[in-house]
Design an enzyme around this catalytic site. Structure first.
Site, short mmCIF file in Angstrom:
data_model
loop_
_atom_site.label_atom_id
_atom_site.label_comp_id
_atom_site.label_asym_id
_atom_site.label_seq_id
_atom_site.Cartn_x
_atom_site.Cartn_y
_atom_site.Cartn_z
N ASP A 104 0.88 -1.12 -0.04
CA ASP A 104 0.04 -0.08 0.02
C ASP A 104 0.88 1.31 -0.05
OD1 ASP A 104 -1.51 2.00 0.54
OD2 ASP A 104 -2.79 1.18 1.96
N GLU B 88 1.95 2.74 12.68
CA GLU B 88 0.99 2.64 12.01
C GLU B 88 0.00 1.68 12.56
OE1 GLU B 88 -1.53 1.52 10.26
OE2 GLU B 88 -0.63 0.37 8.76
C1 LIG Z 1 -0.66 -2.37 11.35
S1 LIG Z 1 0.66 -3.38 11.40
C2 LIG Z 1 1.93 -2.28 11.15
C3 LIG Z 1 3.26 -2.83 11.08
C4 LIG Z 1 4.27 -2.08 10.59
N1 LIG Z 1 4.54 -1.08 11.42
C5 LIG Z 1 4.35 -1.58 9.21
O1 LIG Z 1 3.95 -0.37 8.99
O2 LIG Z 1 4.25 -2.14 8.35
C6 LIG Z 1 0.69 -3.33 13.43
C7 LIG Z 1 1.40 -4.18 14.20
O3 LIG Z 1 1.29 -3.81 15.43
C8 LIG Z 1 1.25 -5.22 16.42
N2 LIG Z 1 0.53 -4.66 17.70
C9 LIG Z 1 -0.88 -4.19 17.85
N3 LIG Z 1 -0.98 -4.18 18.96
C10 LIG Z 1 -0.06 -4.43 19.79
C11 LIG Z 1 0.82 -4.38 21.05
N4 LIG Z 1 -0.52 -3.87 21.93
N5 LIG Z 1 2.02 -4.81 21.29
C12 LIG Z 1 2.62 -5.00 20.37
N6 LIG Z 1 2.47 -4.93 19.12
C13 LIG Z 1 1.35 -4.75 18.95
C14 LIG Z 1 0.59 -6.12 15.18
O4 LIG Z 1 1.00 -7.32 15.60
C15 LIG Z 1 1.21 -5.67 13.78
O5 LIG Z 1 2.19 -6.29 13.69
#
Ligand SMILES: C[S@@+](CC[C@H](N)C(=O)[O-])C[C@H]1O[C@@H](n2cnc3c(N)ncnc32)[C@H](O)[C@@H]1O
Length: 361
Positions: free
Chosen positions: A56, A151
């Protein structure tokens, strides 16, 4: 990004997906007692979901620009990446000159992120930590980190409630005086669309399925907002700003919101549905970077969220549809969103007033 709960079983709010005493692949019962939270994180351990997010370009290039074109913000700074996934944002931050980047993710993808960071020779700057952001300990000292990048946006902006975790991280780890959130602004909009064909295919379809009445499913279809791409030509009202979030200052209690809206017909047409979309801004950049997920903008994987109305409203140019939209995290599964939509229309050809509850899951 939004993990698709339909593929993960989260929609069922599954508490322990396997029966008692079952051993699968050598794992004991305790290891198999999965909760809906585990399913959520599990969905992020597959590379496919990360591929979709990385590809994306509206999303990823906006982060890239806001980091790499603002080296003056990052040089010599300490950065926390909340939910690092593959580590992409952390690596941008390292390239922008950050002194130290904490890359935190609870999902199995963190194990890949460790390898990716090393393969790119950035492991002297980026430390990948597998853990929940609410629970990890960072050795950044009293002052905390200088910048939080994340993100966190889901469908309808708020689906998945990851914003909660980002706010926890902000309050716990961001420098209270000089800390910066990236991105820091989000705005949600609502508009009306003409969508007779899709409503026919997705909603009325259930009235007669090979001669059988399956209209009980129509009720379910109507209460579930649809995440789909809307052709901008179908938008037949003005947009209305629903909510504005300042991620740097907002409170946890403001994630659930209630907002009034008033949209005006821009031509004589039927209104079959209301759509909600959001814009994101990195306002601390030298030149603010922003992108929109609206139907007028380039495609993003967030698409738009469509709420089909029970009524087909016969709207004339200049006539108004007004109402209130209220969101609440579902009590049983806080990653689901309950959305109450109330609207009133008093046009020359039709009058309507309704209140319906939708659930995004
Ligand atoms: C939307 S993805 C974004 C991944 C990366 N930052 C990117 O931009 O490609 C969100 C990530 O946050 C992690 N995540 C969500 N809530 C979390 C939490 N409370 N603690 C640690 N990781 C978390 C998910 O496992 C996921 O890999």
């Amino acid at each position: 990004m939004s993990a698709d709960p339909k593929e993960t079983g989260e929609a069922n709010g599954a508490e322990g997906a396997f029966g008692a005493g079952v051993a699968v692949n050598g794992k004991d019962e305790a290891q198999l007692k999965l909760t809906s939270k585990d399913y959520y994180f599990d969905s992020y351990s597959h590379h496919g979901i990360h591929e979709e997010m990385l590809k994306d370009e509206v999303r990823t290039l906006s982060y890239m620009r806001s980091i790499l074109q603002n080296k003056h913000l990052f040089e010599g700074k300490t950065v926390l990446d909340v939910g690092c996934g593959t580590g992409i944002l952390s690596m941008f931050a390292a390239k922008a000159g950050a002194k130290k980047v904490y890359a935190v993710d609870f999902s199995g993808i963190a194990e890949q992120a460790k390898k990716i960071v090393k393969a790119n020779g950035l492991d002297d700057v980026v430390q990948v930590i597998r853990g929940k952001i609410e629970e990890v300990e960072l050795d950044c000292g009293e002052g905390g980190v200088d910048i939080i990048i994340s993100e966190w946006m889901g469908y309808f902006l708020l689906y998945e409630s990851m914003l909660d975790s980002v706010l926890v991280a902000r309050d716990k780890w961001l420098n209270k005086e000089t800390g910066i959130m990236m991105p820091d602004k989000a705005k949600m909009y609502i508009a009306g669309i003409e969508d007779a064909q899709y409503k026919e295919e997705k909603v009325h379809y259930w009235d007669n399925v090979y001669g059988f009445d399956m209209s009980t499913i129509k009720e379910m279809a109507l209460t579930e907002p649809l995440v789909e791409t809307v052709d901008n030509q179908t938008v037949m009202t003005t947009p209305c700003l629903l909510a504005e979030f300042d991620v740097g200052t907002m409170k946890q209690s403001e994630v659930d919101f209630s907002a009034h809206f008033n949209i005006e017909g821009i031509r004589d047409d039927y209104c079959h549905a209301l759509i909600v979309y959001f814009d994101i801004e990195f306002s601390r950049c030298h030149k603010p970077v922003h992108f929109s997920t609206g139907p007028h903008a380039k495609y993003t994987h967030w698409k738009q969220t469509i709420f089909y109305l029970r009524d087909d409203l016969t709207v004339q140019r200049g006539e108004n549809i007004s109402g209130t939209i209220s969101t609440k995290q579902n009590k049983g599964n806080k990653r689901d969103l309950d959305i109450e939509l109330e609207y009133t229309f008093a046009g020359e050809h039709q009058k309507a007033s309704r209140k319906d509850i939708y659930r995004l899951r």
